[in-house]
Scaffold this motif. Structure first.
Motif, mmCIF file in Angstrom:
data_model
loop_
_atom_site.group_PDB
_atom_site.id
_atom_site.type_symbol
_atom_site.label_atom_id
_atom_site.label_comp_id
_atom_site.label_asym_id
_atom_site.label_seq_id
_atom_site.Cartn_x
_atom_site.Cartn_y
_atom_site.Cartn_z
ATOM 1 N N PHE A 53 19.887 48.633 -20.085
ATOM 2 C CA PHE A 53 20.754 47.483 -20.391
ATOM 3 C C PHE A 53 20.724 46.444 -19.258
ATOM 4 C CE2 PHE A 53 22.781 51.247 -22.358
ATOM 5 C CZ PHE A 53 22.553 50.935 -23.691
ATOM 6 N N LEU A 54 19.536 46.261 -18.678
ATOM 7 C CA LEU A 54 19.415 45.324 -17.560
ATOM 8 C C LEU A 54 19.800 43.908 -17.962
ATOM 9 C CD1 LEU A 54 18.567 44.660 -14.670
ATOM 10 C CD2 LEU A 54 16.206 44.457 -15.484
ATOM 11 N N SER A 55 19.374 43.478 -19.144
ATOM 12 C CA SER A 55 19.696 42.112 -19.578
ATOM 13 C C SER A 55 21.191 41.917 -19.726
ATOM 14 C CB SER A 55 18.991 41.806 -20.906
ATOM 15 O OG SER A 55 19.379 42.738 -21.905
ATOM 16 N N GLY A 56 21.896 42.953 -20.191
ATOM 17 C CA GLY A 56 23.353 42.848 -20.309
ATOM 18 C C GLY A 56 24.029 42.743 -18.964
ATOM 19 N N TYR A 57 23.576 43.526 -17.993
ATOM 20 C CA TYR A 57 24.138 43.440 -16.647
ATOM 21 C C TYR A 57 23.861 42.074 -16.016
ATOM 22 C CZ TYR A 57 25.194 48.436 -16.547
ATOM 23 O OH TYR A 57 25.714 49.676 -16.798
ATOM 24 N N ARG A 58 22.657 41.559 -16.206
ATOM 25 C CA ARG A 58 22.336 40.252 -15.645
ATOM 26 C C ARG A 58 23.244 39.175 -16.227
ATOM 27 N NH1 ARG A 58 15.863 40.188 -16.074
ATOM 28 N NH2 ARG A 58 16.499 40.098 -18.253
ATOM 29 N N ALA A 59 23.474 39.228 -17.526
ATOM 30 C CA ALA A 59 24.351 38.237 -18.151
ATOM 31 C C ALA A 59 25.782 38.365 -17.651
ATOM 32 C CB ALA A 59 24.303 38.391 -19.671
ATOM 33 N N ALA A 60 26.245 39.612 -17.497
ATOM 34 C CA ALA A 60 27.622 39.828 -17.036
ATOM 35 C C ALA A 60 27.824 39.333 -15.610
ATOM 36 C CB ALA A 60 27.972 41.306 -17.136
ATOM 37 N N PHE A 61 26.841 39.576 -14.751
ATOM 38 C CA PHE A 61 26.962 39.128 -13.366
ATOM 39 C C PHE A 61 26.736 37.625 -13.221
ATOM 40 C CE2 PHE A 61 25.813 43.660 -12.173
ATOM 41 C CZ PHE A 61 27.094 43.950 -11.717
ATOM 42 N N TYR A 62 25.973 37.049 -14.128
ATOM 43 C CA TYR A 62 25.685 35.620 -14.046
ATOM 44 C C TYR A 62 26.840 34.767 -14.554
ATOM 45 C CZ TYR A 62 23.275 31.180 -14.783
ATOM 46 O OH TYR A 62 22.919 29.866 -14.758
ATOM 47 N N LEU A 63 27.632 35.300 -15.476
ATOM 48 C CA LEU A 63 28.712 34.530 -16.101
ATOM 49 C C LEU A 63 29.696 33.931 -15.098
ATOM 50 C CD1 LEU A 63 30.054 33.572 -18.706
ATOM 51 C CD2 LEU A 63 31.276 35.755 -18.803
ATOM 52 N N PRO A 64 30.163 34.668 -14.063
ATOM 53 C CA PRO A 64 31.123 34.050 -13.131
ATOM 54 C C PRO A 64 30.609 32.793 -12.455
ATOM 55 C CG PRO A 64 31.107 36.426 -12.863
ATOM 56 C CD PRO A 64 29.973 36.097 -13.785
ATOM 57 N N SER A 65 29.307 32.699 -12.210
ATOM 58 C CA SER A 65 28.778 31.508 -11.548
ATOM 59 C C SER A 65 28.886 30.274 -12.437
ATOM 60 C CB SER A 65 27.323 31.733 -11.141
ATOM 61 O OG SER A 65 26.507 31.900 -12.286
ATOM 62 N N LEU A 66 29.009 30.461 -13.743
ATOM 63 C CA LEU A 66 29.136 29.334 -14.657
ATOM 64 C C LEU A 66 30.557 28.803 -14.735
ATOM 65 C CD1 LEU A 66 26.942 30.606 -17.657
ATOM 66 C CD2 LEU A 66 26.287 29.035 -15.817
ATOM 67 N N ILE A 67 31.534 29.665 -14.489
ATOM 68 C CA ILE A 67 32.926 29.278 -14.707
ATOM 69 C C ILE A 67 33.756 29.289 -13.431
ATOM 70 C CG2 ILE A 67 32.885 30.098 -17.086
ATOM 71 C CD1 ILE A 67 34.263 32.643 -16.185
ATOM 72 N N ALA A 68 33.182 29.711 -12.308
ATOM 73 C CA ALA A 68 33.983 29.881 -11.086
ATOM 74 C C ALA A 68 34.544 28.564 -10.575
ATOM 75 C CB ALA A 68 33.155 30.554 -9.999
ATOM 76 N N SER A 69 33.854 27.455 -10.804
ATOM 77 C CA SER A 69 34.327 26.165 -10.291
ATOM 78 C C SER A 69 35.222 25.430 -11.267
ATOM 79 C CB SER A 69 33.117 25.274 -9.960
ATOM 80 O OG SER A 69 32.329 25.051 -11.115
ATOM 81 N N SER A 70 35.609 26.070 -12.358
ATOM 82 C CA SER A 70 36.451 25.419 -13.357
ATOM 83 C C SER A 70 37.913 25.476 -12.949
ATOM 84 C CB SER A 70 36.267 26.085 -14.725
ATOM 85 O OG SER A 70 36.724 27.425 -14.688
ATOM 86 N N VAL A 71 38.693 24.587 -13.528
ATOM 87 C CA VAL A 71 40.125 24.552 -13.252
ATOM 88 C C VAL A 71 40.800 25.818 -13.765
ATOM 89 C CG1 VAL A 71 42.269 23.299 -13.715
ATOM 90 C CG2 VAL A 71 40.156 22.032 -13.261
ATOM 91 N N ALA A 72 40.355 26.307 -14.917
ATOM 92 C CA ALA A 72 40.978 27.497 -15.515
ATOM 93 C C ALA A 72 40.860 28.708 -14.594
ATOM 94 C CB ALA A 72 40.338 27.785 -16.870
ATOM 95 N N ILE A 73 39.693 28.901 -13.998
ATOM 96 C CA ILE A 73 39.507 30.042 -13.094
ATOM 97 C C ILE A 73 40.335 29.859 -11.828
ATOM 98 C CG2 ILE A 73 37.833 31.249 -11.670
ATOM 99 C CD1 ILE A 73 37.702 31.914 -14.622
ATOM 100 N N ALA A 74 40.445 28.631 -11.343
ATOM 101 C CA ALA A 74 41.273 28.393 -10.157
ATOM 102 C C ALA A 74 42.737 28.707 -10.440
ATOM 103 C CB ALA A 74 41.124 26.941 -9.708
ATOM 104 N N VAL A 75 43.219 28.327 -11.621
ATOM 105 C CA VAL A 75 44.598 28.663 -12.005
ATOM 106 C C VAL A 75 44.755 30.173 -12.116
ATOM 107 C CG1 VAL A 75 46.314 28.454 -13.838
ATOM 108 C CG2 VAL A 75 44.971 26.461 -13.156
#
Length: 318
Positions: free
Chosen positions: A122-144
């Motif tokens: 399930f390497l592709s699933g792990y890569r997607a799971a670990f990559y997701l935070p980098s897409l949303i970490a700079s958003s206002v929602a994550i900061a809240v």
């Protein structure tokens, strides 16, 4: 055909076209190329270069958006370094943030990439799971969300309470407020990890097999094979991560309520620039701060490229 008549010679494929037609074709091709590039060129001039030059002019003026700009020369730059303690505080906070968060981000990214490079299921699933935070970490929602996680009644204190530890507000404590932002930055290691993983998969396995035959352990194989082979990726990630860390804004703004508190412990450079420019309407001073940051980033980039020849190793080098 009568004697003495010269028959015309039909043009062949090897016969060069007249010089005039060749220049005309090249001109048409150049005009077509510039035509396709014109939207980008116009956008670059009007939306990037133009505003940059105007902000450079404003950095030598006193301008509050309400009245015409007044030329003050180097006063803004002198005031930054001699008469503005909050500016120096923002520089100190930002440098500490960069010095701590960037190395941690690179180390965590490389460690996770090495684990995923082992060929697990399930390497592709792990890569997607670990990559997701980098897409949303700079958003206002994550900061809240981060503000709630590290608040007085947040998840972190709830977990500590299960083992009998009573924690305070991590966000409200000057000693730990910056650390929460560092953790948020390191949490967004996904994109850096993907780049490291791609590089690790390009290292020839024959190198590791030969080193194992010679008796090299895991640590020696990592130091003498893995690290030298991925130094171009380390260089690339170091440059991008450092530039992004210097420009961090949203987490500090949301978590501190736009004030940089407590006690200016999260007063990032960009946050103080925003306060000066849009809260105090000191656009000239804010422009000077922006250009000071540009100069620092340019010097850092130039220094990094200058040092690269001593530690970055490319595959085509002999």
């Amino acid at each position: 055909m009568t004697a003495g008549t010269v028959s015309p010679v039909a043009p062949t494929a090897s016969t060069p076209p007249p010089s005039g037609s060749g220049r005309s074709r090249r001109t048409r091709e150049a005009l077509a190329a510039y035509g396709f590039l014109s939207p980008w060129i116009v956008g670059m001039l009007l939306l990037t270069i133009g505003p940059m030059l105007y902000s450079l002019y404003l950095s030598f003026t006193r301008y509050n958006l309400m009245t015409p700009a007044q030329w003050v020369g180097l006063d803004n730059y002198v005031r930054m370094f001699t008469a503005d303690p909050r500016y120096l505080a923002s520089v100190s906070v930002t440098l500490r943030y960069v010095a701590i968060s960037v190395p941690l981000l690179l180390v965590v990214s490389l460690l996770v990439a090495m684990v995923l490079n082992k060929g697990m299921a399930f390497l592709s699933g792990y890569r997607a799971a670990f990559y997701l935070p980098s897409l949303i970490a700079s958003s206002v929602a994550i900061a809240v969300l981060w503000r709630q996680v590290f608040g007085q009644d947040g998840i972190v204190n709830a977990a500590l309470a299960l083992v009998g530890i009573e924690g305070g507000s991590w966000i409200g404590n000057p000693d730990t407020a910056l650390s929460t932002l560092v953790v948020l930055h390191v949490w967004s290691f996904g994109s850096t990890m993907i780049i490291f993983l791609a590089g690790l998969r390009q290292v020839p396995k024959e190198y590791y097999e030969a080193a194992a035959v010679d008796g090299a352990g895991a640590v020696r194989r990592f130091v003498h094979i893995t690290l030298p082979m991925i130094t171009p990726l380390i260089f690339f990630n170091l440059l991008l991560s450092t530039v992004n860390a210097f420009q961090a804004f949203t987490p500090a703004y949301v978590i501190s309520g736009g004030e940089g508190g407590p006690l200016d412990s999260t007063l990032f450079y960009t946050l103080y620039l925003y306060q000066r420019g849009f809260a105090n309407l000191e656009m000239g001073y804010a422009s000077a701060m922006a250009w000071a940051l540009v100069v620092v980033l340019a010097l850092f980039t130039a220094g990094l490229f200058a040092s690269a020849r001593f530690w970055v190793h490319y595959g085509d080098e002999r």
